[in-house]
Motif scaffolding. Structure first.
Motif, short mmCIF file in Angstrom:
data_model
loop_
_atom_site.label_atom_id
_atom_site.label_comp_id
_atom_site.label_asym_id
_atom_site.label_seq_id
_atom_site.Cartn_x
_atom_site.Cartn_y
_atom_site.Cartn_z
N LEU A 1 0.81 -1.21 0.00
CA LEU A 1 0.00 0.00 0.00
C LEU A 1 0.85 1.27 0.00
CD1 LEU A 1 -2.74 -1.12 2.58
CD2 LEU A 1 -2.82 -1.24 0.09
N TYR A 2 2.11 1.18 0.42
CA TYR A 2 3.01 2.35 0.44
C TYR A 2 3.52 2.73 -0.96
CZ TYR A 2 3.38 2.07 5.55
OH TYR A 2 3.12 2.06 6.91
N ASP A 3 3.32 1.90 -1.97
CA ASP A 3 3.85 2.16 -3.31
C ASP A 3 3.21 3.39 -3.95
OD1 ASP A 3 5.45 -0.03 -3.01
OD2 ASP A 3 4.13 -1.40 -4.12
N ASP A 4 2.05 3.82 -3.43
CA ASP A 4 1.41 5.02 -3.98
C ASP A 4 2.03 6.31 -3.44
OD1 ASP A 4 -0.29 3.40 -5.40
OD2 ASP A 4 -1.84 3.39 -3.84
N GLY A 5 3.03 6.17 -2.54
CA GLY A 5 3.66 7.35 -1.97
C GLY A 5 2.91 7.95 -0.81
N LEU A 6 1.96 7.22 -0.24
CA LEU A 6 1.18 7.70 0.88
C LEU A 6 1.21 6.67 1.99
CD1 LEU A 6 -1.93 9.08 -1.06
CD2 LEU A 6 -0.01 10.41 -0.14
N ARG A 7 1.06 7.14 3.21
CA ARG A 7 1.03 6.23 4.36
C ARG A 7 -0.43 5.77 4.56
NH1 ARG A 7 1.62 7.30 10.60
NH2 ARG A 7 2.80 5.47 11.29
N PRO A 8 -0.67 4.45 4.39
CA PRO A 8 -2.06 3.97 4.43
C PRO A 8 -2.67 4.07 5.84
CG PRO A 8 -0.56 2.12 4.31
CD PRO A 8 0.27 3.35 4.17
N GLY A 9 -3.95 4.24 5.85
CA GLY A 9 -4.66 4.29 7.12
C GLY A 9 -5.10 2.91 7.59
N THR A 10 -5.72 2.84 8.77
CA THR A 10 -6.10 1.56 9.36
C THR A 10 -7.15 0.84 8.52
OG1 THR A 10 -5.66 2.49 11.54
CG2 THR A 10 -6.96 0.47 11.47
N LYS A 11 -8.15 1.58 8.04
CA LYS A 11 -9.23 0.96 7.27
C LYS A 11 -8.70 0.38 5.98
CE LYS A 11 -13.89 1.88 5.59
NZ LYS A 11 -14.96 2.88 5.47
N ALA A 12 -7.80 1.12 5.30
CA ALA A 12 -7.23 0.62 4.05
C ALA A 12 -6.39 -0.62 4.29
CB ALA A 12 -6.39 1.71 3.38
N MET A 13 -5.63 -0.65 5.37
CA MET A 13 -4.82 -1.83 5.65
C MET A 13 -5.70 -3.05 5.96
SD MET A 13 -1.55 -0.34 7.79
CE MET A 13 -2.50 0.59 8.98
N ARG A 14 -6.78 -2.84 6.73
CA ARG A 14 -7.67 -3.97 7.04
C ARG A 14 -8.31 -4.51 5.76
NH1 ARG A 14 -10.41 -1.82 10.66
NH2 ARG A 14 -9.57 -2.90 12.49
#
Length: 249
Positions: A193-206
């Motif tokens: 998820l970090y490949d977009d250059g952004l730090r993912p949030g909890t909901k996106a990681m779940r």
């Protein structure tokens, strides 16, 4: 008057030379030289006639002595010290000066009656004056044929240096980093998820973990365990800007 200290430098005074002095010096020297030759010419001409030359040729004695004095003096002043012909040129300059000087009193002694040329001049005078032109010519030719020794300037040879050209090397591709072996396989899902250059949030990681076939973990596990391990292995990921929060299910 104040006394200068012994160690103090001696003062120098630069007094400008008046213009009329410079003009008199520059213009006076050739004028004086010309008048000297004119005044000496009759005596030298008289000696030439006493030696047996005609009236016309006798004037050549004045020209010979004047040219001899000028050429010898010029060569003596231009030749460097120790150069070939330097000593001979100096001697010739003094000899020409002495000859020109002696010609005047000898001629005047005859003209004023102290000596007499009747019925004929003395033998020594005829021989001496007759030898002057060939001797002058011989000495001038000697000065012209004497080379000036030129001392070559020897410079220390500089070592030849060959520029070092680095060998041409083929471009080496940057090594591909090996995948990180996480203690939990769900960390690899979060890392993508970090490949977009952004730090993912909890909901996106779940959402990504569930889509990968894993059970839905708690928020504490996602943030305090899984994401913590990813950012511990790659600390620069923690500095990325956070991803926008997705409100949709």
């Amino acid at each position: 008057m104040a006394e200068l200290h012994p160690s103090a430098p001696t003062p120098t005074y630069d007094t400008p030379t008046p213009r009329w002095v410079s003009l008199l010096t520059d213009a006076g020297r050739p004028v004086v030289a010309a008048w000297v030759m004119i005044m000496c010419a009759p005596g030298e001409h008289h000696l030439g006639k006493l030696a047996g030359w005609s009236d016309t040729l006798a004037w050549g004695m004045a020209g010979v002595l004047a040219a001899y004095a000028g050429i010898a003096a010029a060569v003596a002043s231009k030749r460097p010290k120790g150069a070939p012909g330097k000593t001979s040129a100096v001697a010739g300059a003094w000899l020409s000066l002495g000859t020109a000087m002696s010609a005047q009193p000898i001629s005047h002694m005859f003209v004023t009656g102290h000596w007499t040329a009747e019925p004929r001049p003395p033998v020594w005078l005829v021989v001496a004056v007759s030898c002057i032109p060939p001797l002058v010519l011989g000495h001038l030719l000697h000065l012209a044929a004497t080379p000036v020794r030129v001392t070559p300037v020897v410079t220390e040879a500089q070592p030849m240096t060959t520029p070092v050209v680095p060998p041409a090397s083929a471009e080496v591709p940057e090594p591909v980093p090996e995948p990180i072996a996480y203690s939990d396989p769900r960390c690899a899902v979060i890392r993508s998820l970090y490949d977009d250059g952004l730090r993912p949030g909890t909901k996106a990681m779940r959402t990504a973990i569930v889509a990968a076939g894993f059970e839905s973990p708690s928020d504490g596990v996602i943030r305090g365990q899984l994401r913590a391990e990813v950012e511990r292995r790659e600390p620069q990921l923690a500095a990325l800007p956070p991803a926008p929060v997705a409100f949709g299910a």
